[in-house]
Motif scaffolding. Structure first.
Motif, PDB file in Angstrom:
ATOM      1  N   HIS A 103       0.819  -1.204   0.000  1.00 15.97           N
ATOM      2  CA  HIS A 103       0.000   0.000   0.000  1.00 15.97           C
ATOM      3  C   HIS A 103       0.857   1.260   0.000  1.00 15.97           C
ATOM      4  CE1 HIS A 103       0.909   0.901   4.217  1.00 15.97           C
ATOM      5  NE2 HIS A 103       0.621  -0.355   4.542  1.00 15.97           N
ATOM      6  N   GLY A 104       0.208   2.398  -0.229  1.00 16.11           N
ATOM      7  CA  GLY A 104       0.901   3.679  -0.269  1.00 16.11           C
ATOM      8  C   GLY A 104       1.105   4.280   1.110  1.00 16.11           C
ATOM      9  N   MET A 105       1.606   5.514   1.104  1.00 16.97           N
ATOM     10  CA  MET A 105       1.883   6.232   2.342  1.00 16.97           C
ATOM     11  C   MET A 105       0.625   6.390   3.190  1.00 16.97           C
ATOM     12  SD  MET A 105       3.020  10.214   2.625  1.00 16.97           S
ATOM     13  CE  MET A 105       2.604  11.158   4.086  1.00 16.97           C
ATOM     14  N   TYR A 106       0.708   5.952   4.426  1.00 16.98           N
ATOM     15  CA  TYR A 106      -0.398   6.015   5.384  1.00 16.98           C
ATOM     16  C   TYR A 106      -1.664   5.364   4.839  1.00 16.98           C
ATOM     17  CZ  TYR A 106       2.546   9.130   8.142  1.00 16.98           C
ATOM     18  OH  TYR A 106       3.583   9.669   8.884  1.00 16.98           O
ATOM     19  N   GLY A 107      -1.488   4.397   3.962  1.00 21.13           N
ATOM     20  CA  GLY A 107      -2.599   3.581   3.494  1.00 21.13           C
ATOM     21  C   GLY A 107      -2.668   2.303   4.300  1.00 21.13           C
ATOM     22  N   ASN A 108      -3.356   1.314   3.762  1.00 18.00           N
ATOM     23  CA  ASN A 108      -3.432   0.013   4.410  1.00 18.00           C
ATOM     24  C   ASN A 108      -3.905  -1.027   3.416  1.00 18.00           C
ATOM     25  OD1 ASN A 108      -6.415   0.027   4.508  1.00 18.00           O
ATOM     26  ND2 ASN A 108      -6.113   1.655   6.012  1.00 18.00           N
ATOM     27  N   THR A 109      -4.088  -2.239   3.877  1.00 16.09           N
ATOM     28  CA  THR A 109      -4.392  -3.342   2.979  1.00 16.09           C
ATOM     29  C   THR A 109      -5.727  -3.176   2.264  1.00 16.09           C
ATOM     30  OG1 THR A 109      -5.440  -4.640   4.746  1.00 16.09           O
ATOM     31  CG2 THR A 109      -3.083  -4.956   4.394  1.00 16.09           C
ATOM     32  N   VAL A 129      -0.002  -6.769   3.586  1.00 21.19           N
ATOM     33  CA  VAL A 129       0.185  -6.486   5.013  1.00 21.19           C
ATOM     34  C   VAL A 129       0.223  -4.982   5.225  1.00 21.19           C
ATOM     35  CG1 VAL A 129       1.379  -8.630   5.615  1.00 21.19           C
ATOM     36  CG2 VAL A 129       2.704  -6.677   4.769  1.00 21.19           C
ATOM     37  N   ASN A 130      -0.097  -4.565   6.440  1.00 20.08           N
ATOM     38  CA  ASN A 130       0.025  -3.158   6.825  1.00 20.08           C
ATOM     39  C   ASN A 130       1.475  -2.910   7.244  1.00 20.08           C
ATOM     40  OD1 ASN A 130      -2.795  -2.380   6.581  1.00 20.08           O
ATOM     41  ND2 ASN A 130      -3.150  -3.707   8.340  1.00 20.08           N
ATOM     42  N   HIS A 131       2.156  -2.012   6.530  1.00 23.21           N
ATOM     43  CA  HIS A 131       3.561  -1.742   6.831  1.00 23.21           C
ATOM     44  C   HIS A 131       3.678  -0.892   8.093  1.00 23.21           C
ATOM     45  CE1 HIS A 131       5.127  -3.288   3.023  1.00 23.21           C
ATOM     46  NE2 HIS A 131       4.189  -2.612   2.373  1.00 23.21           N
ATOM     47  N   PRO A 132       4.303  -1.410   9.157  1.00 19.84           N
ATOM     48  CA  PRO A 132       4.477  -0.616  10.379  1.00 19.84           C
ATOM     49  C   PRO A 132       5.220   0.692  10.105  1.00 19.84           C
ATOM     50  CG  PRO A 132       4.947  -2.922  10.815  1.00 19.84           C
ATOM     51  CD  PRO A 132       4.794  -2.788   9.323  1.00 19.84           C
ATOM     52  N   ARG A 139       1.870   4.314  12.962  1.00 23.54           N
ATOM     53  CA  ARG A 139       2.651   5.477  12.546  1.00 23.54           C
ATOM     54  C   ARG A 139       3.787   5.830  13.501  1.00 23.54           C
ATOM     55  NH1 ARG A 139      -1.399   9.834   9.669  1.00 23.54           N
ATOM     56  NH2 ARG A 139      -2.858   8.354   8.751  1.00 23.54           N
ATOM     57  N   ASP A 140       4.346   4.869  14.168  1.00 24.21           N
ATOM     58  CA  ASP A 140       5.459   5.137  15.071  1.00 24.21           C
ATOM     59  C   ASP A 140       6.634   5.713  14.281  1.00 24.21           C
ATOM     60  OD1 ASP A 140       8.211   3.595  16.188  1.00 24.21           O
ATOM     61  OD2 ASP A 140       7.008   4.657  17.677  1.00 24.21           O
ATOM     62  N   PRO A 141       7.129   6.911  14.640  1.00 22.16           N
ATOM     63  CA  PRO A 141       8.184   7.570  13.862  1.00 22.16           C
ATOM     64  C   PRO A 141       9.455   6.739  13.720  1.00 22.16           C
ATOM     65  CG  PRO A 141       7.193   9.102  15.428  1.00 22.16           C
ATOM     66  CD  PRO A 141       6.668   7.748  15.771  1.00 22.16           C
ATOM     67  N   ASP A 142       9.779   5.948  14.725  1.00 22.72           N
ATOM     68  CA  ASP A 142      10.989   5.141  14.642  1.00 22.72           C
ATOM     69  C   ASP A 142      10.850   4.064  13.579  1.00 22.72           C
ATOM     70  OD1 ASP A 142      13.643   4.656  15.673  1.00 22.72           O
ATOM     71  OD2 ASP A 142      12.848   2.776  16.480  1.00 22.72           O
ATOM     72  N   GLN A 143       9.635   3.524  13.424  1.00 18.23           N
ATOM     73  CA  GLN A 143       9.385   2.563  12.352  1.00 18.23           C
ATOM     74  C   GLN A 143       9.318   3.273  11.002  1.00 18.23           C
ATOM     75  OE1 GLN A 143       9.505  -0.600  12.569  1.00 18.23           O
ATOM     76  NE2 GLN A 143       8.412  -1.458  14.306  1.00 18.23           N
ATOM     77  N   THR A 144       8.759   4.484  11.005  1.00 22.16           N
ATOM     78  CA  THR A 144       8.598   5.216   9.759  1.00 22.16           C
ATOM     79  C   THR A 144       9.941   5.469   9.078  1.00 22.16           C
ATOM     80  OG1 THR A 144       6.639   6.331  10.642  1.00 22.16           O
ATOM     81  CG2 THR A 144       7.691   7.324   8.732  1.00 22.16           C
ATOM     82  N   ARG A 145      10.953   5.877   9.843  1.00 24.35           N
ATOM     83  CA  ARG A 145      12.241   6.206   9.228  1.00 24.35           C
ATOM     84  C   ARG A 145      12.958   4.966   8.705  1.00 24.35           C
ATOM     85  NH1 ARG A 145      16.503   4.696  12.106  1.00 24.35           N
ATOM     86  NH2 ARG A 145      16.230   4.236  14.323  1.00 24.35           N
ATOM     87  N   LYS A 146      12.534   3.785   9.156  1.00 21.93           N
ATOM     88  CA  LYS A 146      13.151   2.536   8.689  1.00 21.93           C
ATOM     89  C   LYS A 146      12.477   2.072   7.400  1.00 21.93           C
ATOM     90  CE  LYS A 146      14.316   1.092  13.404  1.00 21.93           C
ATOM     91  NZ  LYS A 146      14.108   0.071  14.473  1.00 21.93           N
ATOM     92  N   LEU A 147      12.544   2.928   6.406  1.00 23.88           N
ATOM     93  CA  LEU A 147      11.841   2.662   5.152  1.00 23.88           C
ATOM     94  C   LEU A 147      12.373   1.416   4.456  1.00 23.88           C
ATOM     95  CD1 LEU A 147       9.522   4.183   3.762  1.00 23.88           C
ATOM     96  CD2 LEU A 147      11.226   5.262   2.288  1.00 23.88           C
ATOM     97  N   TRP A 148      13.611   1.043   4.769  1.00 23.81           N
ATOM     98  CA  TRP A 148      14.189  -0.161   4.168  1.00 23.81           C
ATOM     99  C   TRP A 148      13.451  -1.427   4.594  1.00 23.81           C
ATOM    100  CZ3 TRP A 148      16.805   2.726   7.957  1.00 23.81           C
ATOM    101  CH2 TRP A 148      16.931   2.119   9.208  1.00 23.81           C
ATOM    102  N   LEU A 217       9.966  12.014   2.186  1.00 21.18           N
ATOM    103  CA  LEU A 217      11.157  11.357   2.726  1.00 21.18           C
ATOM    104  C   LEU A 217      11.928  12.255   3.678  1.00 21.18           C
ATOM    105  CD1 LEU A 217      12.464   9.501  -0.467  1.00 21.18           C
ATOM    106  CD2 LEU A 217      11.001   8.626   1.358  1.00 21.18           C
ATOM    107  N   THR A 218      12.079  13.510   3.338  1.00 19.59           N
ATOM    108  CA  THR A 218      12.784  14.416   4.250  1.00 19.59           C
ATOM    109  C   THR A 218      11.952  14.667   5.502  1.00 19.59           C
ATOM    110  OG1 THR A 218      11.933  16.344   3.042  1.00 19.59           O
ATOM    111  CG2 THR A 218      14.109  15.518   2.414  1.00 19.59           C
ATOM    112  N   GLY A 219      10.645  14.729   5.348  1.00 21.96           N
ATOM    113  CA  GLY A 219       9.771  14.905   6.506  1.00 21.96           C
ATOM    114  C   GLY A 219       9.838  13.739   7.467  1.00 21.96           C
ATOM    115  N   TRP A 220      10.157  12.579   6.941  1.00 22.02           N
ATOM    116  CA  TRP A 220      10.295  11.385   7.776  1.00 22.02           C
ATOM    117  C   TRP A 220      11.719  11.170   8.288  1.00 22.02           C
ATOM    118  CZ3 TRP A 220       7.244   7.377   4.316  1.00 22.02           C
ATOM    119  CH2 TRP A 220       5.863   7.578   4.506  1.00 22.02           C
ATOM    120  N   SER A 221      12.613  12.085   7.986  1.00 23.69           N
ATOM    121  CA  SER A 221      14.027  11.978   8.399  1.00 23.69           C
ATOM    122  C   SER A 221      14.681  10.704   7.871  1.00 23.69           C
ATOM    123  CB  SER A 221      14.141  12.024   9.940  1.00 23.69           C
ATOM    124  OG  SER A 221      13.661  13.262  10.430  1.00 23.69           O
TER     125      SER A 221
END
Length: 356
Positions: A103-109, A129-132, A139-148, A217-221
């Motif tokens: 799914h896309g940014m802040y989307g879901n299954t 799956v819903n990407h943490p 939307r935990d920021p620590d998970q968000t920055r782990k885009l890999w 991407l920059t907003g998510w650090s």
């Protein structure tokens, strides 16, 4: 990839929380005659069970049933039309290809549930799956920055499905495909062998007028530390993947051109001609130009918008969102009959790509 607005999907989430699994968002009709379909659309919840406990993965799996005449549709949303679904229906006998969907940014299954339903009716297993960190609910920021981790999520999903899940004997390991919308398109390209290029990221995502992908991407650090840069730059290619589908992706500016030119599996690139969210010149068109000519099939969908790859809105959906969540009504622009027609075209392109 959408604008970095936390409220864009809020009304959608409310509708989805209210819906039963039978009422997953999606499409009511298809371009192909209903009476030619051999299977019904089964759907059930799925949880990836593996050694990773730090990043739980849950979502939905759509699959063919032997009862094409059993396809109820709940009517629990005031905004969204519901998908045809037989919750927990018995899976049909046979071995079927697998499509994993991102799914896309802040989307879901539920965003591409319409596609899951339609592909299941045509003999595909479709898992999401819903990407943490980057889903509507997580939307935990620590998970968000782990885009890999997003492509890794899909690799974990594939491993679970073909090795440990109740469906492992129903899935053909030689026919594993991936599709993704927006940020999900970026994700499945990484799974296919594309690589994030830190230096290119810094170069393309500097200045005042940034592309949408750079704003996000920059907003998510993303890649702010050396450790994160290293993780983002690693190849996440999954050799089990045999075809990939990009649905109006966002993120092409930060992908290594060398890695794109080295992708060795067929890629379907679907773009939105209206370009109401993403600049096609730097996204889908640029992606298609960078991929090997003998591997890419690029289609810019006439009069399609970014949200046409999501579900169908009810006729009154636009007005409801405009009144109760001003700004969010963008997701329902041309979202009813016009979107049904776009879904028919999108589905036809995907089926032609997967079956040839």
């Amino acid at each position: 990839m959408y604008p970095s607005s936390n409220r864009l999907f809020w009304p959608i989430r409310l509708c989805w929380f209210a819906a039963s699994l039978a009422g997953v968002l999606g499409l009511a009709s298809s371009a192909l005659a209903e009476d030619t379909l051999r299977y019904g659309p089964g759907v059930t919840k799925i949880t990836v069970e593996d050694a990773r406990k730090d990043r739980p993965l849950e979502g939905d799996i759509w699959y063919p049933t032997a009862t094409p005449d059993i396809l109820p549709r709940a009517d629990t949303s005031k905004v969204w039309q519901m998908a045809l679904a037989d919750p927990d229906g018995k899976a049909a006998e046979g071995i079927f290809p697998l499509v994993v969907v991102s799914h896309g940014m802040y989307g879901n299954t539920f965003n591409q549930a319409w596609l899951g339903s339609e592909l299941a009716r045509r003999g595909y297993f479709v898992a999401m799956v819903n990407h943490p960190g980057t889903s509507s609910f997580l939307r935990d920021p620590d998970q968000t920055r782990k885009l890999w981790e997003r492509p890794v999520d899909l690799s974990r999903l594939i491993s679970f499905l073909i090795e440990d899940s109740p469906y492992k004997d129903r899935i053909d390991p030689e026919r594993i495909y991936a599709a993704g919308h927006s940020l999900g398109g970026f994700t499945v390209l990484l799974l296919a062998g594309a690589e994030f290029e830190p230096d290119r990221y810094e170069r393309e995502c500097s200045g005042e007028k940034l592309p949408v992908a750079c704003q996000v991407l920059t907003g998510w650090s993303i890649a702010k530390t050396e450790a994160d840069r290293s993780e983002m730059a690693k190849s996440r290619k999954d050799p089990r993947l045999t075809k990939v589908i990009s649905l109006d992706l966002g993120g092409t500016p930060v992908l290594s051109r060398d890695s794109l030119s080295a992708i060795d599996i067929p890629v379907l690139v679907l773009g939105s001609q209206r370009a109401d969210m993403l600049n096609q010149e730097i996204e889908s068109r640029a992606l298609a130009a960078a991929l090997p000519a003998d591997k890419v099939h690029h289609v810019e969908m006439s009069d399609a918008g970014h949200f046409d790859f999501m579900g169908v809105c009810k006729p009154e959906g636009f007005a409801i969102l405009e009144e109760y969540e001003p700004g969010d009504e963008i997701v329902c622009i041309k979202g009813n009959k016009e979107r049904e027609e776009q879904h028919q075209r999108i589905l036809a392109e995907i089926l032609a790509f997967l079956e040839h």
